[in-house]
Design a protein around this motif. Structure first.
Motif, mmCIF file in Angstrom:
data_model
loop_
_atom_site.group_PDB
_atom_site.id
_atom_site.type_symbol
_atom_site.label_atom_id
_atom_site.label_comp_id
_atom_site.label_asym_id
_atom_site.label_seq_id
_atom_site.Cartn_x
_atom_site.Cartn_y
_atom_site.Cartn_z
ATOM 1 N N ALA A 193 1.016 -1.154 -0.125
ATOM 2 C CA ALA A 193 -0.154 0.082 0.069
ATOM 3 C C ALA A 193 0.728 1.319 -0.048
ATOM 4 C CB ALA A 193 -0.860 -0.123 1.312
ATOM 5 N N GLN A 194 0.530 2.353 -0.525
ATOM 6 C CA GLN A 194 1.048 3.465 -0.791
ATOM 7 C C GLN A 194 1.309 4.062 0.754
ATOM 8 O OE1 GLN A 194 -1.066 6.446 -3.139
ATOM 9 N NE2 GLN A 194 0.153 8.193 -2.108
ATOM 10 N N ALA A 195 2.334 4.523 1.100
ATOM 11 C CA ALA A 195 2.697 4.984 2.382
ATOM 12 C C ALA A 195 1.733 6.281 2.466
ATOM 13 C CB ALA A 195 4.129 5.526 2.464
ATOM 14 N N ALA A 196 1.142 6.625 3.914
ATOM 15 C CA ALA A 196 0.726 7.955 3.967
ATOM 16 C C ALA A 196 1.737 9.034 3.767
ATOM 17 C CB ALA A 196 -0.105 8.052 5.260
ATOM 18 N N ARG A 197 1.242 10.323 3.389
ATOM 19 C CA ARG A 197 1.952 11.432 3.237
ATOM 20 C C ARG A 197 1.850 12.034 4.640
ATOM 21 N NH1 ARG A 197 1.050 17.108 0.021
ATOM 22 N NH2 ARG A 197 2.352 18.439 1.301
ATOM 23 N N THR A 198 2.977 12.370 5.441
ATOM 24 C CA THR A 198 2.739 13.007 6.693
ATOM 25 C C THR A 198 2.992 14.449 6.611
ATOM 26 O OG1 THR A 198 3.742 11.034 7.553
ATOM 27 C CG2 THR A 198 4.016 13.023 8.975
ATOM 28 N N ILE A 199 2.196 15.370 7.197
ATOM 29 C CA ILE A 199 2.598 16.598 7.214
ATOM 30 C C ILE A 199 2.376 17.055 8.866
ATOM 31 C CG2 ILE A 199 1.501 17.214 5.055
ATOM 32 C CD1 ILE A 199 -1.361 18.193 6.293
ATOM 33 N N THR A 200 3.164 18.089 8.836
ATOM 34 C CA THR A 200 3.139 18.577 10.481
ATOM 35 C C THR A 200 2.766 20.073 10.660
ATOM 36 O OG1 THR A 200 5.424 19.512 9.973
ATOM 37 C CG2 THR A 200 5.433 17.170 10.716
ATOM 38 N N SER A 203 -9.706 9.503 10.301
ATOM 39 C CA SER A 203 -10.843 9.581 9.183
ATOM 40 C C SER A 203 -10.145 9.289 7.619
ATOM 41 C CB SER A 203 -11.411 10.891 8.809
ATOM 42 O OG SER A 203 -12.277 10.976 10.308
ATOM 43 N N VAL A 204 -8.822 9.582 7.403
ATOM 44 C CA VAL A 204 -8.122 9.619 6.158
ATOM 45 C C VAL A 204 -6.775 8.504 6.428
ATOM 46 C CG1 VAL A 204 -9.269 11.466 5.308
ATOM 47 C CG2 VAL A 204 -6.933 11.632 6.300
ATOM 48 N N LYS A 205 -6.503 8.108 5.177
ATOM 49 C CA LYS A 205 -5.176 7.049 5.182
ATOM 50 C C LYS A 205 -3.973 7.838 4.448
ATOM 51 C CE LYS A 205 -7.274 4.249 8.006
ATOM 52 N NZ LYS A 205 -7.321 4.943 9.025
ATOM 53 N N ASN A 206 -4.409 8.478 3.384
ATOM 54 C CA ASN A 206 -3.286 9.182 2.394
ATOM 55 C C ASN A 206 -2.671 9.919 2.984
ATOM 56 O OD1 ASN A 206 -3.931 7.164 0.612
ATOM 57 N ND2 ASN A 206 -5.064 8.377 -0.643
ATOM 58 N N VAL A 207 -3.158 10.797 4.240
ATOM 59 C CA VAL A 207 -2.063 11.729 4.652
ATOM 60 C C VAL A 207 -2.637 11.720 6.331
ATOM 61 C CG1 VAL A 207 -4.313 13.508 4.692
ATOM 62 C CG2 VAL A 207 -1.755 14.256 4.920
ATOM 63 N N GLN A 208 -1.506 11.652 7.066
ATOM 64 C CA GLN A 208 -1.330 11.711 8.363
ATOM 65 C C GLN A 208 -0.830 13.041 9.022
ATOM 66 O OE1 GLN A 208 -2.817 8.846 10.785
ATOM 67 N NE2 GLN A 208 -3.916 9.324 8.732
ATOM 68 N N ILE A 209 -1.361 13.683 10.124
ATOM 69 C CA ILE A 209 -0.867 14.979 10.455
ATOM 70 C C ILE A 209 -0.292 14.916 11.923
ATOM 71 C CG2 ILE A 209 -1.690 17.273 11.104
ATOM 72 C CD1 ILE A 209 -4.395 16.682 9.768
ATOM 73 N N SER A 259 -13.367 11.277 1.190
ATOM 74 C CA SER A 259 -13.098 10.776 -0.190
ATOM 75 C C SER A 259 -12.184 11.842 -0.983
ATOM 76 C CB SER A 259 -14.333 10.502 -0.840
ATOM 77 O OG SER A 259 -13.846 9.917 -2.234
ATOM 78 N N ARG A 260 -12.539 13.217 -0.710
ATOM 79 C CA ARG A 260 -11.854 14.234 -1.531
ATOM 80 C C ARG A 260 -10.459 14.520 -0.974
ATOM 81 N NH1 ARG A 260 -14.189 20.141 -3.441
ATOM 82 N NH2 ARG A 260 -11.983 20.804 -4.571
ATOM 83 N N VAL A 261 -10.306 14.231 0.385
ATOM 84 C CA VAL A 261 -8.851 14.477 0.982
ATOM 85 C C VAL A 261 -8.202 13.219 0.373
ATOM 86 C CG1 VAL A 261 -7.560 14.363 3.153
ATOM 87 C CG2 VAL A 261 -9.549 15.819 2.734
ATOM 88 N N GLU A 262 -8.670 12.125 0.600
ATOM 89 C CA GLU A 262 -7.972 10.961 0.083
ATOM 90 C C GLU A 262 -7.445 10.996 -1.286
ATOM 91 O OE1 GLU A 262 -6.904 9.124 2.139
ATOM 92 O OE2 GLU A 262 -8.211 7.728 3.367
ATOM 93 N N ARG A 263 -8.236 11.493 -2.202
ATOM 94 C CA ARG A 263 -7.848 11.623 -3.743
ATOM 95 C C ARG A 263 -6.813 12.795 -3.723
ATOM 96 N NH1 ARG A 263 -13.424 11.966 -4.530
ATOM 97 N NH2 ARG A 263 -13.250 14.170 -4.998
ATOM 98 N N ASN A 264 -7.214 13.793 -2.816
ATOM 99 C CA ASN A 264 -6.142 15.000 -3.040
ATOM 100 C C ASN A 264 -4.854 14.382 -2.753
ATOM 101 O OD1 ASN A 264 -8.097 16.801 -3.425
ATOM 102 N ND2 ASN A 264 -8.193 17.862 -1.487
ATOM 103 N N PHE A 265 -4.659 13.599 -1.708
ATOM 104 C CA PHE A 265 -3.092 13.048 -1.474
ATOM 105 C C PHE A 265 -2.582 11.801 -1.980
ATOM 106 C CE2 PHE A 265 -4.102 16.414 2.005
ATOM 107 C CZ PHE A 265 -2.825 16.836 2.028
#
Length: 172
Positions: free
Chosen positions: A24-31, A54-60, A151-157
């Motif tokens: 699976a694609q690794a989540a992008r981490t933002i700080t 709520s989302v998997k493609n980005v983690q904060i 879904s939109r955030v998942e697509r964005n990331f």
């Protein structure tokens, strides 16, 4: 035969580039840096937990001391607002005006983080839409993005959608 093999190779390459095959694609981490909004620290922490669940493609996560964050959160006497710069980057103001009117602080923080994640306002909108902001009304305490917002955030990331990153001024 050659054509069939060529198509199979191209399909495999496309699947790999889209992350369909393999791990699976690794989540992008933002700080983030919330030192300028210490008054709202627990609310911001809760809002970040909502998004991370709520989302998997980005983690904060909170930026380590002395490191540059993707986005900053500060408090001010005005209305809450966000100014995204690029996807996952920008600045959030936790405006005291909305807090003083009784708007839920976790919802405010989650809504403004939604802008940093590439979501626009949905106004007017129901309380079930996090991005409806203040049009959900003061009694609305829902800090959770709905299925379409997630879904939109998942697509964005995932890199499959282009986010609208215009400057936003709004309430939670």
């Amino acid at each position: 035969m050659f054509l069939r093999k060529t198509i199979a190779v191209l399909a495999s390459a496309a699947a790999l580039s889209l992350g369909v095959v393999g791990t699976a694609q690794a989540a992008r981490t933002i700080t983030y840096d919330s030192t300028g909004a210490a008054l709202y620290e627990s609310d911001i922490t809760e809002a970040v937990k909502v998004w991370n669940a709520s989302v998997k493609n980005v983690q904060i996560k909170k930026a380590a001391a002395g490191t540059r964050a993707n986005f900053t959160i500060v408090s001010d006497p005005g209305w809450p607002r966000a100014q995204p710069t690029t996807l996952g980057n920008g600045k959030i103001w936790m405006g005291k005006q909305a807090v003083d009117q009784g708007y839920n602080k976790i919802r405010i923080a989650a809504h403004e983080i939604g802008h940093i994640l590439g979501l626009p306002d949905i106004k007017p909108g129901p309380c079930s839409s996090l991005m409806s902001g203040s049009t959900g009304g003061v009694p609305c305490t829902n800090p959770n993005p709905n299925a379409a917002e997630k879904s939109r955030v998942e697509r964005n990331f995932a890199g499959t959608a282009k986010a609208d990153l215009t400057s936003v001024e709004d309430a939670a």
